[in-house]
Design an enzyme around this catalytic site. Structure first.
Site: not given
Length: 371
Positions: A83, A145, A238, A248, A259
């Site tokens: 990513q 991420h 979210e 958070y 998963y």
């Protein structure tokens, strides 16, 4: 709770002149241009030109009327695995005077690539005076991420997001930058009023933490509020109102499942000392960018949040009512495209980048646009 509801009411006053609800038949979709790669970030220099970053490490200046692309020189090496890659791009609030453009990218390092905030000056053929403002302490052996979205307030600060880099406990470890939203001065220095600036064992750049992978970030100058959306695991995406120093919750609390099975992540969905999300998506939509719409073209969307969605392939609209309730609408599902990035021009026109390489222009059918 009463104070919180009154605060929300001040942010989300309803538009008494809202027009009728739109549907996909009302939207006109035009392809501006096609890229060889994923347009991860879009920033509009004006209503005629944009800078678009391509994940694999290239960037282009694009004429929005003709679709003509001009490749930009002067970009750094990026780690394009997984990513990672060249991520977001954002025009500085002082661009008209100083030509600064800000970028995030995954910077290669011996211990694994790191989400990095940089800036450079835009010139005719590319960028110059490249400066890495913060090479974050976020490297892991994983290549996911990275976060990477950029936002500016109107007080001389830049924010950018970093995911947990595939290591969950990172998001609660304030000795590194992973799983956090960062706040810096425009020159990369640390603001003296950051929430952890006096803590010797906490990264002073951190503005909020406990994030899994925030890939949408928007600062609303009308209400002086920072908003983020982030990927949950299997379920539990979210939208969050970001407060300085707030936690958070990831991975202590989550609305998502593992998963590998129908097992909840963490200790539950709420816990004292942890900020609750304003909106939760179950199942996951995989939100990838965020803005709060402000324009007259889609007048009944004014004040609503728009997010591009990857997994469920649509444009997501969330209206937050004065009492804190949310209503959701979905558009452009007929395109069957992973929608990655979004920008809005001064006329209210939307531009969306897709993982298939398209840059799309979204207007209303039979609605004249005045320049």
């Amino acid at each position: 709770m009463k104070t919180w509801i009154l605060f929300l009411a001040s942010l989300f006053a309803l538009d008494a002149n809202a027009s009728k609800t739109l549907d996909d038949d009302s939207l006109n979709v035009e392809k501006v241009t096609q890229f060889d790669g994923t347009p991860w970030g879009i920033t509009l220099l004006n209503d005629q030109e944009a800078i678009v970053t391509i994940k694999k490490g290239t960037a282009f200046k694009v004429n929005l009327a003709t679709g003509k692309q001009q490749v930009l020189s002067g970009l750094p090496e990026v780690d394009n695995r997984g990513q990672g890659g060249l991520l977001d791009v954002a025009k500085s609030p002082t661009f008209d005077e100083q030509n600064w453009v800000y970028f995030t990218y995954s910077k290669p390092a011996d211990e694994g690539s790191k989400t990095t905030l940089a800036r450079a000056k835009l010139i005719n053929g590319g960028v110059t005076q490249w400066q890495d403002l913060l090479v974050t302490d976020s490297a892991t052996s994983d290549t996911k991420h990275y976060g990477g979205r950029i936002a500016f307030d109107d007080k001389g600060h830049v924010f950018f997001s970093i995911g947990d880099r595939g290591v969950r406990e990172n998001a609660q470890n304030l000795e590194n930058h992973a799983g956090s939203i960062i706040r810096l001065n425009l020159d990369g220095s640390v603001p003296s009023d950051n929430p952890f600036v006096t803590h010797a064992n906490i990264r002073n750049e951190i503005w909020s933490y406990g994030h899994r992978n925030p890939q949408g970030l928007f600062y609303d100058t009308d209400t002086s509020t920072l908003w983020s959306n982030e990927h949950g695991p299997r379920g539990g995406d979210e939208i969050n109102l970001i407060r300085p120093g707030a936690n958070y919750g990831w991975p202590i609390v989550s609305y998502g499942k593992e998963y590998w099975g129908p097992i909840s992540v963490g200790e539950g969905t709420k816990k004292d000392g942890i900020d609750n999300p304003i909106k939760v998506f179950i199942p996951s939509i995989a939100p990838s960018s965020l803005l709060r719409y402000k324009g007259m073209l889609f007048s009944n969307w004014n004040g609503d949040f728009l997010s591009t969605a990857l997994a469920l392939r649509h444009l997501n609209r969330v209206k937050i009512e004065a009492n804190g309730d949310t209503t959701e609408s979905r558009y452009l599902e007929n395109l069957d495209e992973r929608l990655r990035s979004i920008a809005q021009d001064s006329n209210g026109i939307l531009y969306i980048g897709t993982d298939s390489g398209k840059l799309l222009k979204i207007t209303l059918e039979n609605h004249p646009i005045t320049e």
